[in-house]
Design a protein around this motif. Structure first.
Motif, PDB file in Angstrom:
ATOM      1  N   HIS A 134      46.050  -9.433 -25.827  1.00 27.01           N
ATOM      2  CA  HIS A 134      44.916  -8.554 -26.149  1.00 27.01           C
ATOM      3  C   HIS A 134      44.956  -8.087 -27.601  1.00 27.01           C
ATOM      4  O   HIS A 134      44.744  -6.922 -27.904  1.00 27.01           O
ATOM      5  CB  HIS A 134      44.853  -7.370 -25.186  1.00 27.01           C
ATOM      6  N   GLY A 135      45.270  -9.040 -28.494  1.00 28.18           N
ATOM      7  CA  GLY A 135      45.270  -8.764 -29.921  1.00 28.18           C
ATOM      8  C   GLY A 135      46.586  -8.269 -30.493  1.00 28.18           C
ATOM      9  O   GLY A 135      46.696  -8.027 -31.689  1.00 28.18           O
ATOM     10  N   VAL A 136      47.594  -8.128 -29.641  1.00 26.98           N
ATOM     11  CA  VAL A 136      48.908  -7.655 -30.100  1.00 26.98           C
ATOM     12  C   VAL A 136      49.902  -8.807 -30.035  1.00 26.98           C
ATOM     13  O   VAL A 136      49.962  -9.531 -29.043  1.00 26.98           O
ATOM     14  CB  VAL A 136      49.418  -6.479 -29.232  1.00 26.98           C
ATOM     15  N   LEU A 137      50.680  -8.988 -31.107  1.00 26.28           N
ATOM     16  CA  LEU A 137      51.747  -9.975 -31.129  1.00 26.28           C
ATOM     17  C   LEU A 137      52.976  -9.345 -30.476  1.00 26.28           C
ATOM     18  O   LEU A 137      53.479  -8.330 -30.953  1.00 26.28           O
ATOM     19  CB  LEU A 137      52.061 -10.393 -32.569  1.00 26.28           C
ATOM     20  N   TYR A 138      53.426  -9.937 -29.369  1.00 23.36           N
ATOM     21  CA  TYR A 138      54.617  -9.451 -28.674  1.00 23.36           C
ATOM     22  C   TYR A 138      55.755 -10.447 -28.859  1.00 23.36           C
ATOM     23  O   TYR A 138      55.548 -11.654 -28.834  1.00 23.36           O
ATOM     24  CB  TYR A 138      54.349  -9.265 -27.178  1.00 23.36           C
ATOM     25  N   GLU A 139      56.948  -9.889 -29.027  1.00 15.83           N
ATOM     26  CA  GLU A 139      58.163 -10.685 -29.174  1.00 15.83           C
ATOM     27  C   GLU A 139      59.076 -10.417 -27.993  1.00 15.83           C
ATOM     28  O   GLU A 139      59.203  -9.263 -27.560  1.00 15.83           O
ATOM     29  CB  GLU A 139      58.880 -10.299 -30.468  1.00 15.83           C
TER      30      GLU A 139
END
Length: 135
Positions: free
Chosen positions: A122-127
């Motif tokens: 949803h538009g967030v880069l998660y690591e």
């Protein structure tokens, strides 16, 4: 997911940015290192309940350099601590998540890391960040 491990913040220069975190906010620098697999220099800062990771591009190539060129400095990603990173990657893919990394890569502090595509977040880069073998 085992909670937030750190928040990545893209910066043009750690040397220029670090005094804000240390002198203005009163936070403590934990360490600085280069992560060649990600083409960045990183500075980890103790933010109390979560670490902050300043990310400085080593060259004009790579994800962080492209991020800064397109969006400027700012929050780049949110990293979740995980155990068994390959299993977490496979599990997310089974749930329809588009992964940037289908296999873990070396990250800061000896961790294994993998990123979810922001369109799946949803538009967030998660690591995903697995430190299991380093602690």
């Amino acid at each position: 997911m085992n909670g937030i491990d750190h928040i990545g913040i893209a910066v043009k220069s750690i040397d220029e940015t670090l005094p804000f975190y240390e002198n203005v906010l009163g936070l403590k620098l934990l360490k600085i290192e280069e992560v060649h697999s990600q083409n960045v220099k990183v500075a980890f800062i103790d933010g109390g309940n979560v670490k902050l990771e300043l990310l400085e591009p080593l060259t004009d190539e790579g994800g962080v350099a492209k991020f800064i060129a397109k969006k400027g400095e700012g929050i780049h990603h949110v990293a979740f601590g995980v155990k068994g990173i390959q299993e977490r990657i496979d599990e997310l893919k089974e749930k329809g998540i588009n992964m940037i990394d289908h296999k873990p890569k070396p990250g800061a502090g000896g961790a294994q890391v993998a990123f979810m595509h922001p369109k799946s977040g949803h538009g967030v880069l998660y690591e995903l960040c697995d430190k299991e073998k380093t602690e």
